[in-house]
Design a protein around this motif. Sequence first.
Motif, PDB file in Angstrom:
ATOM      1  N   ALA A 123       1.018   6.642   5.257  1.00 21.81           N
ATOM      2  CA  ALA A 123       1.382   6.415   3.860  1.00 21.81           C
ATOM      3  C   ALA A 123       2.523   7.338   3.437  1.00 21.81           C
ATOM      4  O   ALA A 123       3.453   6.920   2.740  1.00 21.81           O
ATOM      5  CB  ALA A 123       0.163   6.633   2.971  1.00 21.81           C
ATOM      6  N   ASP A 124       2.461   8.604   3.855  1.00 20.06           N
ATOM      7  CA  ASP A 124       3.517   9.550   3.492  1.00 20.06           C
ATOM      8  C   ASP A 124       4.850   9.173   4.127  1.00 20.06           C
ATOM      9  O   ASP A 124       5.903   9.293   3.492  1.00 20.06           O
ATOM     10  CB  ASP A 124       3.126  10.969   3.925  1.00 20.06           C
ATOM     11  CG  ASP A 124       2.054  11.575   3.033  1.00 20.06           C
ATOM     12  OD1 ASP A 124       1.830  11.043   1.925  1.00 20.06           O
ATOM     13  OD2 ASP A 124       1.432  12.569   3.445  1.00 20.06           O
ATOM     14  N   LYS A 156       6.372   6.234   2.402  1.00 21.83           N
ATOM     15  CA  LYS A 156       6.992   6.689   1.157  1.00 21.83           C
ATOM     16  C   LYS A 156       8.360   7.305   1.431  1.00 21.83           C
ATOM     17  O   LYS A 156       9.328   7.058   0.704  1.00 21.83           O
ATOM     18  CB  LYS A 156       6.078   7.702   0.466  1.00 21.83           C
ATOM     19  CG  LYS A 156       6.600   8.211  -0.870  1.00 21.83           C
ATOM     20  CD  LYS A 156       5.616   9.176  -1.509  1.00 21.83           C
ATOM     21  CE  LYS A 156       6.160   9.698  -2.839  1.00 21.83           C
ATOM     22  NZ  LYS A 156       5.189  10.646  -3.472  1.00 21.83           N
ATOM     23  N   ARG A 207      10.777   4.513   2.241  1.00 18.14           N
ATOM     24  CA  ARG A 207      11.188   3.816   1.017  1.00 18.14           C
ATOM     25  C   ARG A 207      12.266   4.614   0.289  1.00 18.14           C
ATOM     26  O   ARG A 207      13.266   4.064  -0.183  1.00 18.14           O
ATOM     27  CB  ARG A 207       9.977   3.593   0.103  1.00 18.14           C
ATOM     28  CG  ARG A 207      10.348   2.991  -1.259  1.00 18.14           C
ATOM     29  CD  ARG A 207       9.106   2.745  -2.090  1.00 18.14           C
ATOM     30  NE  ARG A 207       8.314   1.667  -1.534  1.00 18.14           N
ATOM     31  CZ  ARG A 207       8.537   0.369  -1.783  1.00 18.14           C
ATOM     32  NH1 ARG A 207       9.532   0.015  -2.574  1.00 18.14           N
ATOM     33  NH2 ARG A 207       7.783  -0.547  -1.248  1.00 18.14           N
ATOM     34  N   HIS A 208      12.050   5.926   0.197  1.00 15.01           N
ATOM     35  CA  HIS A 208      13.034   6.787  -0.459  1.00 15.01           C
ATOM     36  C   HIS A 208      14.357   6.750   0.298  1.00 15.01           C
ATOM     37  O   HIS A 208      15.441   6.713  -0.304  1.00 15.01           O
ATOM     38  CB  HIS A 208      12.491   8.221  -0.540  1.00 15.01           C
ATOM     39  CG  HIS A 208      13.207   9.076  -1.520  1.00 15.01           C
ATOM     40  ND1 HIS A 208      12.984  10.442  -1.623  1.00 15.01           N
ATOM     41  CD2 HIS A 208      14.167   8.792  -2.442  1.00 15.01           C
ATOM     42  CE1 HIS A 208      13.771  10.941  -2.562  1.00 15.01           C
ATOM     43  NE2 HIS A 208      14.488   9.962  -3.076  1.00 15.01           N
TER      44      HIS A 208
END
Length: 281
Positions: free
Chosen positions: A13-14, A17, A20-21
Motif C-alpha cells: 500500500a505504501d 502510494k 501514484r505520487h
Amino acid sequence: MEPMPLATTALSADDLKALRHAKTRLESPSLTMKLAGVVGSPVEKLISKLPAVANEKIADATQLALRKCLQIALRTLGKGDAAGAAPDKPSNLLHKLAVATTGAAGGAFGFLSLPVELPVTTTLMFRSICDIARSEGEDLSAIDAQLQCLAVLGMGRRPLPGSAGEDPEFGYFIVRGALAQQVSKASSEIASKGFASHGSTALVRLVNAIAARFSVQVSEQVAAKSIPAIGAVLGALVNTVFIDHFQQMAHGHFTVRRLERRYGQKAVQAAYQTIDVSLEA
C-alpha cells in the motif's frame, strides 16, 4: 469492497502510494504551460520573437552545459563517499535559491547572458537531480546512476496526449525508453574502457540525444525571459519554475527506479498503468 486490480497486488500500500505520487509528478503539466502561467503569455509566441541566431546560441549553450554536467559525473564515478550513505531529504530549496540567483542575472542582462548563465544553471540543476537520486537510494558512485541523472534533463519534454503512435498512458516510459539504449551503451563503454572513454561515440550520442530534448525546454525558458523589461525578479521566477519542473521529473523517475529494484520493471509499469492521476490534476 471491490478487489484490488491484479496488476497492483505485488506492490504494498505504501509503495502504491509512492508510485501514484511519482506518476502525478511525471504526468504534471508541461513546462510550456507552467511558464505561460508565470509570464502571462503563450510561450510559443514568445519563441517566435526570439532573434534569428537564438536557436544556434541555445544549441551551443546546451551542449556546453551538458558537457560540464558530464565532467562532474565522471569525476565522481568510483568514489565511495557517495555510496551507501543513509538516504535523507534532498536540498531542493537550496538548489532553487541558487538557480533563482542565476535567473536574476539572466533577467537583468537578457539573451546575451545565456552562454554564461545556462551552464551554471544546468550544473546546479544536475546537482539537485543527483541529490534527489541519492535520496531515493541510488548509488552515485555507479556509472548507470550518474548517467540516469544526466538523462533526467532529457525527460522534461513528454509526448503530448494524443500524439500519433504514442500512448499517453505510457508517456514517461516512452520518453525514458528513448534514452535507455544510449544510457546502457555509454555505461558499458565506461565500465570496459574506464574514465578515458569520456569522448567515446556512445557518450557523444547520449549527450546529443539529451541535448536535442533539453534544448527545447531551454528555448522555452529563454523565451519566457525575453519579455522587454522583464527584470531580475521575473528572471528569477522563471528559473525557479525551470528547476522545479526537472526536480519533479527527478523525484518521479527515481521513485519508479527504487520500486523497480524491489518489484521489477514489469510489475511497476503494470501498476503505473492502472493509476489514474486525472483527479489529482
